[in-house]
Scaffold this active site. Structure first.
Site, PDB file in Angstrom:
ATOM      1  CB  CYS A   1      57.747  44.442  70.020  1.00  0.00           C
ATOM      2  SG  CYS A   1      56.601  43.976  68.701  1.00  0.00           S
TER       3      CYS A   1
ATOM      4  CB  CYS B   1      55.565  40.783  66.507  1.00  0.00           C
ATOM      5  SG  CYS B   1      56.038  41.967  65.282  1.00  0.00           S
TER       6      CYS B   1
HETATM    7  P1  FAD Z   1      58.531  42.555  80.970  1.00  0.00           P
HETATM    8  O1  FAD Z   1      57.232  41.914  80.664  1.00  0.00           O
HETATM    9  O2  FAD Z   1      58.772  43.947  80.498  1.00  0.00           O
HETATM   10  O3  FAD Z   1      58.727  42.472  82.562  1.00  0.00           O
HETATM   11  C1  FAD Z   1      59.836  42.962  83.266  1.00  0.00           C
HETATM   12  C2  FAD Z   1      59.448  43.071  84.737  1.00  0.00           C
HETATM   13  O4  FAD Z   1      60.631  43.245  85.529  1.00  0.00           O
HETATM   14  C3  FAD Z   1      58.546  44.266  85.042  1.00  0.00           C
HETATM   15  O5  FAD Z   1      57.399  43.841  85.734  1.00  0.00           O
HETATM   16  C4  FAD Z   1      59.421  45.189  85.873  1.00  0.00           C
HETATM   17  O6  FAD Z   1      58.685  45.934  86.822  1.00  0.00           O
HETATM   18  C5  FAD Z   1      60.356  44.199  86.532  1.00  0.00           C
HETATM   19  N1  FAD Z   1      61.626  44.772  86.983  1.00  0.00           N
HETATM   20  C6  FAD Z   1      62.434  45.649  86.343  1.00  0.00           C
HETATM   21  N2  FAD Z   1      63.494  45.971  87.107  1.00  0.00           N
HETATM   22  C7  FAD Z   1      63.374  45.251  88.247  1.00  0.00           C
HETATM   23  C8  FAD Z   1      64.170  45.144  89.452  1.00  0.00           C
HETATM   24  N3  FAD Z   1      65.292  45.845  89.608  1.00  0.00           N
HETATM   25  N4  FAD Z   1      63.746  44.301  90.412  1.00  0.00           N
HETATM   26  C9  FAD Z   1      62.609  43.575  90.264  1.00  0.00           C
HETATM   27  N5  FAD Z   1      61.823  43.640  89.163  1.00  0.00           N
HETATM   28  C10 FAD Z   1      62.212  44.475  88.175  1.00  0.00           C
HETATM   29  N6  FAD Z   1      55.677  41.091  71.838  1.00  0.00           N
HETATM   30  C11 FAD Z   1      55.074  40.221  70.987  1.00  0.00           C
HETATM   31  O7  FAD Z   1      55.367  39.030  71.009  1.00  0.00           O
HETATM   32  N7  FAD Z   1      54.133  40.623  70.088  1.00  0.00           N
HETATM   33  C12 FAD Z   1      53.757  41.915  70.002  1.00  0.00           C
HETATM   34  O8  FAD Z   1      52.898  42.245  69.175  1.00  0.00           O
HETATM   35  C13 FAD Z   1      54.376  42.874  70.873  1.00  0.00           C
HETATM   36  N8  FAD Z   1      54.046  44.181  70.808  1.00  0.00           N
HETATM   37  C14 FAD Z   1      54.618  45.079  71.672  1.00  0.00           C
HETATM   38  C15 FAD Z   1      54.250  46.408  71.593  1.00  0.00           C
HETATM   39  C16 FAD Z   1      54.774  47.348  72.459  1.00  0.00           C
HETATM   40  C17 FAD Z   1      54.377  48.784  72.334  1.00  0.00           C
HETATM   41  C18 FAD Z   1      55.691  46.932  73.474  1.00  0.00           C
HETATM   42  C19 FAD Z   1      56.254  47.923  74.448  1.00  0.00           C
HETATM   43  C20 FAD Z   1      56.080  45.598  73.550  1.00  0.00           C
HETATM   44  C21 FAD Z   1      55.552  44.662  72.649  1.00  0.00           C
HETATM   45  N9  FAD Z   1      55.928  43.306  72.684  1.00  0.00           N
HETATM   46  C22 FAD Z   1      55.344  42.409  71.805  1.00  0.00           C
HETATM   47  C23 FAD Z   1      57.061  42.874  73.534  1.00  0.00           C
HETATM   48  C24 FAD Z   1      56.665  42.192  74.836  1.00  0.00           C
HETATM   49  O9  FAD Z   1      55.787  42.998  75.578  1.00  0.00           O
HETATM   50  C25 FAD Z   1      57.926  41.906  75.642  1.00  0.00           C
HETATM   51  O10 FAD Z   1      58.874  41.242  74.826  1.00  0.00           O
HETATM   52  C26 FAD Z   1      57.640  41.027  76.863  1.00  0.00           C
HETATM   53  O11 FAD Z   1      56.749  41.675  77.732  1.00  0.00           O
HETATM   54  C27 FAD Z   1      58.939  40.665  77.574  1.00  0.00           C
HETATM   55  O12 FAD Z   1      58.710  40.028  78.793  1.00  0.00           O
HETATM   56  P2  FAD Z   1      59.769  40.137  79.975  1.00  0.00           P
HETATM   57  O13 FAD Z   1      59.256  39.294  81.067  1.00  0.00           O
HETATM   58  O14 FAD Z   1      61.131  39.881  79.444  1.00  0.00           O
HETATM   59  O15 FAD Z   1      59.756  41.688  80.397  1.00  0.00           O
HETATM   60  C1  UQ1 Z   2      52.523  34.662  70.824  1.00  0.00           C
HETATM   61  O1  UQ1 Z   2      52.628  33.536  71.330  1.00  0.00           O
HETATM   62  C2  UQ1 Z   2      52.445  35.810  71.658  1.00  0.00           C
HETATM   63  O2  UQ1 Z   2      52.459  35.672  73.003  1.00  0.00           O
HETATM   64  C3  UQ1 Z   2      51.315  35.141  73.566  1.00  0.00           C
HETATM   65  C4  UQ1 Z   2      52.368  37.084  71.098  1.00  0.00           C
HETATM   66  O3  UQ1 Z   2      52.333  38.167  71.902  1.00  0.00           O
HETATM   67  C5  UQ1 Z   2      51.224  38.948  71.851  1.00  0.00           C
HETATM   68  C6  UQ1 Z   2      52.348  37.240  69.676  1.00  0.00           C
HETATM   69  O4  UQ1 Z   2      52.285  38.381  69.191  1.00  0.00           O
HETATM   70  C7  UQ1 Z   2      52.385  36.065  68.838  1.00  0.00           C
HETATM   71  C8  UQ1 Z   2      52.331  36.257  67.363  1.00  0.00           C
HETATM   72  C9  UQ1 Z   2      52.481  34.799  69.400  1.00  0.00           C
HETATM   73  C10 UQ1 Z   2      52.570  33.548  68.554  1.00  0.00           C
HETATM   74  C11 UQ1 Z   2      51.319  32.734  68.662  1.00  0.00           C
HETATM   75  C12 UQ1 Z   2      50.639  32.163  67.641  1.00  0.00           C
HETATM   76  C13 UQ1 Z   2      49.392  31.410  67.926  1.00  0.00           C
HETATM   77  C14 UQ1 Z   2      51.074  32.252  66.236  1.00  0.00           C
END
Ligand code: FAD
Ligand code: UQ1
Length: 413
Positions: free
Chosen positions: A162, A341
């Site tokens: 993000c 986002c």
């Molecule tokens: P994660 O959800 O981070 O999950 C990774 C998992 O892997 C964790 O549970 C961890 O414990 C596990 N793991 C790590 N290492 C190991 C290992 N060795 N063995 C087993 N498990 C392990 N996205 C948006 O779309 N909109 C937003 O507005 C937005 N705002 C954000 C704001 C902040 C402050 C942050 C930090 C993130 C934001 N994001 C946003 C980004 C979003 O949260 C991530 O892109 C998303 O969670 C990614 O999912 P993921 O499954 O790839 O990783």
């Molecule tokens: C989205 O799908 C999503 O995951 C559920 C986010 O994470 C919080 C987002 O920030 C955004 C913008 C979307 C996109 C979804 C819509 C309805 C525009």
């Protein structure tokens, strides 16, 4: 050794979305999730927590409550991938065998890669970070305790998740200071190692304009290299000088997203690409070398911005690709790089940024998304959390592309 049709590594957003769908389709005992954490987090909420607009407890659920019932939860860390033998080794010494592997480990936060950051977060109440559950409440306290001086906001010189989140912290601070009659005592600066404030031209113009209007100074091509909490100073390298000139700036408050990178064990494995992230086909999420390995989310090298919105949009094509491979067919669905986002610009407005692999806007709503909208703040704060817990995590929401087509009556990609 234990044996599963599907093994998912990581029970975060992407891991649980995939595990839900796969276990619904294939039934009990077919899917294992390797995940060491007791808790699961909805990280996008942390931006709002940092501004006092949500409680951090609202972002957390016990892992046992969100883990799909039909999955076996292996509550250990994955420590080694052996794709030649279709197995993963865990911290407890288990060797877990799979037919298909889904890697969803997220991106790793490397606080200790920035000199002074761990100490500053530990000891200086005015140094804060929205990127972890443990440090996010320091941000709101710093806003409350801010008296006068420099409020400094930075952006790391690494891949990030993000990329909008560091910037949202700036706008929410500006808005908070205005509402609490101390904006004239604050000098707000936003420092990025990058050459522009946003990678998509249309949105770059929007945010440049907002910063100008709100007297936020943007310092491009500046990389934070050290924090000195004793003297309350931040040291930046000027990337446009050779050798890099250093400048030292005093801070009253400092918000620092940490350096990030691929998980160590992934980087050290045969699954890693050149940058250490999981090497995937950018349209299907299938591994570039091992056809029974797939990846989703922040741990992959999909060449687009790492977001949860991207993760949701990836689930459809990846599930289809897995099905196709199981049936000896060629995958057809293609991930277009959709990522988005809501750039929160105050406690009541946001600009919904959405784009694809070509850095072209790919917007869901038929109104002007370049304008700050109250509806987009409402969506961020009220609708998206519910969509997450009830839709994304259950593998029922595969991104907004269907909604986009509806909104545009078919006249959209
Ligand atoms: P994660 O959800 O981070 O999950 C990774 C998992 O892997 C964790 O549970 C961890 O414990 C596990 N793991 C790590 N290492 C190991 C290992 N060795 N063995 C087993 N498990 C392990 N996205 C948006 O779309 N909109 C937003 O507005 C937005 N705002 C954000 C704001 C902040 C402050 C942050 C930090 C993130 C934001 N994001 C946003 C980004 C979003 O949260 C991530 O892109 C998303 O969670 C990614 O999912 P993921 O499954 O790839 O990783
Ligand atoms: C989205 O799908 C999503 O995951 C559920 C986010 O994470 C919080 C987002 O920030 C955004 C913008 C979307 C996109 C979804 C819509 C309805 C525009």
């Amino acid at each position: 050794p234990s044996m599963y049709k599907f093994v998912v590594v990581g029970g975060g957003s992407g891991g649980l979305a995939m595990a839900s769908s796969l276990s619904r389709k294939h039934g009990k005992g077919q899917v294992a999730v390797i995940e060491p954490s007791e808790d699961h987090f909805y990280q996008p909420l942390w931006t709002l927590v940092g501004a006092g607009l949500k409680q951090k407890e609202q972002s957390r659920r016990p892992m046992k409550d969100v883990m799909p019932k039909a999955c076996d939860w292996i509550k250990e860390k994955a420590v080694e991938f052996d794709p030649e033998h279709n197995s993963v080794k865990t911290s407890g010494g288990k060797v877990v065998q799979y037919d298909y592997l889904v890697v969803a480990m997220g991106i790793q936060l490397n606080f200790d890669q920035l000199k002074g950051l761990p100490e500053a977060l530990e000891n200086d109440p005015m140094v804060c970070c929205n990127y972890s559950y443990n440090t996010v409440d320091k941000t709101y306290k710093a806003l409350q305790n801010f008296k006068s001086g420099n409020a400094i906001f930075t952006f790391p010189n690494t891949p990030v998740k993000c990329a909008g989140a560091p910037q949202k912290a700036v706008y929410l601070a500006d808005d908070y200071f205005r509402q609490h009659n101390k904006r004239d005592r604050a000098t707000i600066t936003y420092w990025l190692p990058l050459p522009s404030i946003f990678s998509v031209a249309q949105y770059e113009a929007v945010f440049t304009d907002i910063c100008k209007k709100r007297d936020i100074q943007v310092n491009l091509l500046h990389n934070l290299v050290e924090i000195k909490p004793e003297s309350k100073e931040a040291v930046f390298a000027k990337l446009d000088t050779e050798p890099n000139e250093m400048i030292t700036v005093p801070y009253e408050m400092l918000h620092v997203p940490p350096p990030m990178g691929p998980p160590d064990i992934l980087k050290a494995s045969p699954l890693a690409g050149p940058a250490g992230f999981l090497s995937v086909n950018k349209e299907t999420g299938q591994h570039t070398k091992y056809p029974n390995v797939f990846g989703i989310g922040d741990c992959t090298d999909f060449p687009t911005a790492k977001t949860l919105a991207g993760v949701a949009q990836q689930t459809g094509p990846i599930l289809q690709a897995i099905s196709a491979v199981e049936n000896g067919l060629t995958p057809v669905a293609k991930y277009d790089g959709y990522t988005s986002c809501p750039m929160v610009t105050s406690d009541r407005t946001a600009v919904l940024v959405e784009f694809d692999y070509n850095l072209e806007p790919l917007e869901t709503f038929p109104f002007d998304q370049c304008k700050e909208q109250r509806s987009m703040y409402f969506m961020k704060a009220q609708l998206l959390p519910a969509l997450y817990w009830h839709g994304v995590l259950k593998g029922l929401f595969h991104g907004p592309s269907t909604l986009r087509k509806l909104m545009h009556l078919g006249f959209s990609k």
